[in-house]
Design a protein around this motif. Structure first.
Motif, PDB file in Angstrom:
ATOM      1  N   GLY A  52       0.696  -1.362  -0.211  1.00  0.00           N
ATOM      2  CA  GLY A  52       0.307   0.194   0.123  1.00  0.00           C
ATOM      3  C   GLY A  52       0.728   0.923   0.008  1.00  0.00           C
ATOM      4  N   ASP A  53       1.976   0.986   0.841  1.00  0.00           N
ATOM      5  CA  ASP A  53       3.175   1.808   0.703  1.00  0.00           C
ATOM      6  C   ASP A  53       3.335   2.481  -0.997  1.00  0.00           C
ATOM      7  N   TRP A  54       3.257   1.568  -1.890  1.00  0.00           N
ATOM      8  CA  TRP A  54       3.571   2.638  -3.017  1.00  0.00           C
ATOM      9  C   TRP A  54       2.677   2.801  -4.125  1.00  0.00           C
ATOM     10  N   ARG A  55       1.738   2.994  -3.451  1.00  0.00           N
ATOM     11  CA  ARG A  55       0.488   4.426  -4.114  1.00  0.00           C
ATOM     12  C   ARG A  55       0.338   5.337  -4.128  1.00  0.00           C
ATOM     13  N   LEU A  56       0.294   5.993  -5.100  1.00  0.00           N
ATOM     14  CA  LEU A  56       0.683   7.806  -5.561  1.00  0.00           C
ATOM     15  C   LEU A  56      -0.689   8.320  -4.857  1.00  0.00           C
ATOM     16  N   LEU A  57      -2.226   7.353  -5.724  1.00  0.00           N
ATOM     17  CA  LEU A  57      -3.405   7.280  -5.999  1.00  0.00           C
ATOM     18  C   LEU A  57      -3.834   6.227  -5.444  1.00  0.00           C
ATOM     19  N   THR A  58      -5.001   6.753  -5.009  1.00  0.00           N
ATOM     20  CA  THR A  58      -6.425   5.932  -4.140  1.00  0.00           C
ATOM     21  C   THR A  58      -7.436   5.811  -4.386  1.00  0.00           C
ATOM     22  N   PRO A  59      -8.446   4.892  -4.888  1.00  0.00           N
ATOM     23  CA  PRO A  59      -9.572   4.693  -5.051  1.00  0.00           C
ATOM     24  C   PRO A  59     -10.254   3.915  -4.271  1.00  0.00           C
ATOM     25  N   ARG A  60     -11.896   5.906  -4.085  1.00  0.00           N
ATOM     26  CA  ARG A  60     -12.832   5.272  -3.272  1.00  0.00           C
ATOM     27  C   ARG A  60     -13.930   4.363  -3.921  1.00  0.00           C
ATOM     28  N   ILE A  61     -14.579   4.567  -3.998  1.00  0.00           N
ATOM     29  CA  ILE A  61     -15.404   3.517  -4.254  1.00  0.00           C
ATOM     30  C   ILE A  61     -16.857   4.591  -3.798  1.00  0.00           C
ATOM     31  N   ASP A  62     -18.083   4.994  -4.330  1.00  0.00           N
ATOM     32  CA  ASP A  62     -19.180   5.488  -4.044  1.00  0.00           C
ATOM     33  C   ASP A  62     -20.225   4.560  -4.146  1.00  0.00           C
ATOM     34  N   ARG A  63     -20.880   4.348  -3.014  1.00  0.00           N
ATOM     35  CA  ARG A  63     -21.929   3.008  -2.901  1.00  0.00           C
ATOM     36  C   ARG A  63     -23.262   3.072  -3.420  1.00  0.00           C
ATOM     37  N   GLU A  64     -23.212   4.600  -3.907  1.00  0.00           N
ATOM     38  CA  GLU A  64     -24.449   4.970  -3.927  1.00  0.00           C
ATOM     39  C   GLU A  64     -24.644   4.429  -5.442  1.00  0.00           C
ATOM     40  N   LYS A  65     -23.978   4.832  -6.506  1.00  0.00           N
ATOM     41  CA  LYS A  65     -23.307   4.367  -7.997  1.00  0.00           C
ATOM     42  C   LYS A  65     -23.178   3.381  -8.143  1.00  0.00           C
ATOM     43  N   CYS A  66     -22.573   2.582  -7.322  1.00  0.00           N
ATOM     44  CA  CYS A  66     -22.150   0.825  -7.680  1.00  0.00           C
ATOM     45  C   CYS A  66     -23.485   0.118  -7.760  1.00  0.00           C
ATOM     46  N   SER A  67     -23.288  -0.621  -8.960  1.00  0.00           N
ATOM     47  CA  SER A  67     -24.088  -1.697  -8.579  1.00  0.00           C
ATOM     48  C   SER A  67     -24.438  -2.928  -8.573  1.00  0.00           C
ATOM     49  N   LYS A  68     -22.940  -3.539  -8.397  1.00  0.00           N
ATOM     50  CA  LYS A  68     -22.066  -4.919  -7.436  1.00  0.00           C
ATOM     51  C   LYS A  68     -21.588  -5.526  -8.500  1.00  0.00           C
ATOM     52  N   CYS A  69     -21.795  -5.281 -10.015  1.00  0.00           N
ATOM     53  CA  CYS A  69     -21.437  -5.884 -11.031  1.00  0.00           C
ATOM     54  C   CYS A  69     -20.270  -6.379 -10.816  1.00  0.00           C
ATOM     55  N   MET A  70     -19.308  -6.765 -10.037  1.00  0.00           N
ATOM     56  CA  MET A  70     -18.318  -7.287  -8.935  1.00  0.00           C
ATOM     57  C   MET A  70     -16.640  -7.326 -10.686  1.00  0.00           C
ATOM     58  N   LEU A  71     -17.340  -6.106 -11.448  1.00  0.00           N
ATOM     59  CA  LEU A  71     -16.286  -5.962 -12.054  1.00  0.00           C
ATOM     60  C   LEU A  71     -14.804  -5.127 -11.679  1.00  0.00           C
ATOM     61  N   CYS A  72     -14.321  -4.312 -10.795  1.00  0.00           N
ATOM     62  CA  CYS A  72     -13.476  -4.091 -10.072  1.00  0.00           C
ATOM     63  C   CYS A  72     -13.028  -5.100  -9.205  1.00  0.00           C
ATOM     64  N   TRP A  73     -13.713  -6.054  -8.826  1.00  0.00           N
ATOM     65  CA  TRP A  73     -13.386  -7.488  -8.318  1.00  0.00           C
ATOM     66  C   TRP A  73     -12.087  -8.175  -8.935  1.00  0.00           C
ATOM     67  N   VAL A  74     -12.883  -8.581 -10.321  1.00  0.00           N
ATOM     68  CA  VAL A  74     -12.567  -9.161 -11.274  1.00  0.00           C
ATOM     69  C   VAL A  74     -11.534  -8.792 -11.698  1.00  0.00           C
ATOM     70  N   TYR A  75     -11.199  -7.367 -11.890  1.00  0.00           N
ATOM     71  CA  TYR A  75     -10.148  -7.009 -13.173  1.00  0.00           C
ATOM     72  C   TYR A  75      -8.764  -6.479 -12.035  1.00  0.00           C
ATOM     73  N   CYS A  76      -8.580  -7.044 -10.283  1.00  0.00           N
ATOM     74  CA  CYS A  76      -7.539  -6.209  -9.630  1.00  0.00           C
ATOM     75  C   CYS A  76      -6.322  -6.573  -9.791  1.00  0.00           C
ATOM     76  N   PRO A  77      -5.660  -6.814 -10.480  1.00  0.00           N
ATOM     77  CA  PRO A  77      -4.435  -7.468 -10.111  1.00  0.00           C
ATOM     78  C   PRO A  77      -4.353  -8.484  -8.894  1.00  0.00           C
ATOM     79  N   ASP A  78      -4.346  -7.409  -7.613  1.00  0.00           N
ATOM     80  CA  ASP A  78      -3.894  -7.845  -6.594  1.00  0.00           C
ATOM     81  C   ASP A  78      -4.817  -7.695  -5.168  1.00  0.00           C
TER      82      ASP A  78
END
Ligand SMILES: Cc1ncc(C[n+]2csc(CCOP(=O)(O)OP(=O)(O)O)c2C)c(N)n1
Ligand code: SF4
Ligand code: SF4
Ligand SMILES: [Mg+2]
Lengths: 310, 87
Positions: B24-50
């Motif tokens: 996590g120390d390598w990170r320059l920018l941090t992702p934040r999820i907006d729950r209101e907009k999220c449709s729980k499609c799981m694409l972010c989950w499947v594509y995360c290389p980490d």
């Protein structure tokens, strides 16, 4: 029926905090392979980014028994493991389901340094899955050109852009008449997953090659890894297909391209978002270069159409 | 996940989180999820290389997220933004 994202198993072979670059395609590919193979699998790797990203002893970043072997045995080490397992099962010293044996090898290890033993294992029809993750360069040692680097791409050993075309490794393996072969893209993870499962359930030698855009080597922002994976397929630079007992079937957008239902997306867009093709943008004969690259893609597509009709 | 400690006799590694450190120390920018907009499609989950996005809660493990930005780029709802963290 094709698997949906929500049906993908929970198994995670990739531990958090591995040593690969942010946005690494190889670890994402391995993560999906872990879902397809489950916990009962054994992996062979040759020197590569994936090995380097395993981390430092006493920790390992990937939850499989992994044997690190030298390049020349990329094809034969897994053969030895399979022969040993088969003999132990035959003698009754092991029971239960035999682990899935697979190799996880870069394009350098596959196209160039390991080729001879891979060809031999395919000819013997040894019962394992050979997986090549193709990042089109020797990334781990500082991005040198490989037999998989496409023409015009800059690497540290081809600073002005490579002058030769890449090999067609999947086709070379197809002509070993193996029972299963597939190409895959990370933009279509469930297609990749289904192919891995098919390979797991097929006896004999299986070859799967997954296209792996490397942000560090190809010089693009890490956030674009999936986008570039997708553009490679829609522009025709990477063709998605599988072959069961030699019978070719095109998949996803490639199937639509082959049927003439969709146009290729502009190759220029695929080139312009990658720093390794920057010299094309600067070249006086830019149009000519892009036309040459596009013609090569069109010729490959025509060839594969005919090859599939056999 | 095996959790054995270092074996004195054999140079064997065991699967554990953080083999490459607290990435996590390598990170320059941090992702934040907006729950209101999220449709729980799981694409972010499947594509995360980490593998740092929780499948159930879509909670991101910031101890290890490297901030690659793939999740934000691929989210069809634009529910994930990359922000610069405050000191
Ligand atoms: C016989 C031999 N030659 C060269 C090396 C140095 N070496 C280590 S990793 C590597 C790059 C391998 O490239 P590839 O298989 O494409 O994997 P990638 O690093 O791209 O993931 C090389 C050349 C080696 N370890 N052994
Ligand atoms: S990709 Fe976007 S919409 Fe889909 S689950 Fe993730 S945050 Fe929600
Ligand atoms: S920024 Fe990258 S590492 Fe972090 S959660 Fe998103 S995809 Fe995963
Ligand atoms: Mg490589």
């Amino acid at each position: 029926m094709a698997t949906s994202i929500k049906d993908l198993p929970r198994d995670e072979v990739v531990m958090k905090g591995h040593g690969a670059c942010a946005g690494c395609p190889s670890t994402l590919a391995l993560r999906i392979a872990g879902k397809a193979f489950g916990p009962n699998a054994v992996c062979v790797m040759t020197p590569s980014c994936t090995v380097a990203s395993l981390g430092l002893i006493p920790k390992a970043a990937y939850d499989y028994p992994i044997l690190n072997v030298c390049f020349a045995t990329a094809g034969s080490s897994a053969s030895g493991i399979v022969y040993a397992y088969e003999s132990l099962y035959k003698k009754g010293k092991l029971t239960g389901e035999m682990p899935t044996v697979f190799t996880w090898i870069g394009d350098g290890g596959t196209y160039d340094i390991g080729l001879q033993a891979i060809s031999a294992a395919a000819e013997r029809n040894d019962n394992y899955i050979f997986i090549c993750y193709n990042n089109e360069a020797y990334s781990n040692t500082g991005v040198q050109r490989s037999g998989a680097t496409p023409k015009f791409a800059a690497t540290t050993t081809t600073p002005q852009g490579k002058m030769e075309d890449k090999k067609n490794m999947p086709l070379l393996m197809l002509d070993h008449q193996i029972p299963y072969l597939a190409t895959a893209s990370l933009a279509y993870p469930t297609d990749f997953y289904d192919k891995l499962v098919k390979a797991k359930n097929t006896r004999g030698f299986k070859y799967i090659e997954v296209f792996a855009p490397c942000c560090t080597g190809w010089k693009f922002p890490s956030s674009d890894m999936i986008r570039i994976s997708r553009m490679a397929v829609t522009s025709g630079a990477w063709l998605l297909y599988e072959a069961e007992n030699g019978k070719i079937k095109f998949n996803g957008p490639t199937a639509k391209i082959m049927e003439g239902k969709v146009e290729l997306s502009p190759l220029e867009d695929y080139f312009s978002c990658q720093g390794r093709f920057a010299s094309i943008n600067r070249a006086a004969n830019k149009e000519e270069i892009i036309a040459e690259a596009k013609n090569k893609i069109l010729a490959d597509i025509e060839f594969m159409k005919k090859r599939a009709a056999f | 996940m095996a959790n054995k400690i270092y074996d004195e006799k054999y140079p064997v590694s065991y699967p554990m989180h953080g083999a490459g450190g607290k990435t996590g120390d390598w990170r320059l920018l941090t992702p934040r999820i907006d729950r209101e907009k999220c449709s729980k499609c799981m694409l972010c989950w499947v594509y995360c290389p980490d593998a740092v996005i929780d499948r159930e809660t879509l909670e991101i493990d910031y101890e290890y997220c490297k901030g690659c930005g793939i999740c934000a780029r691929e989210c069809p709802r634009k529910a994930i933004v990359m922000i610069r963290e405050e000191e």
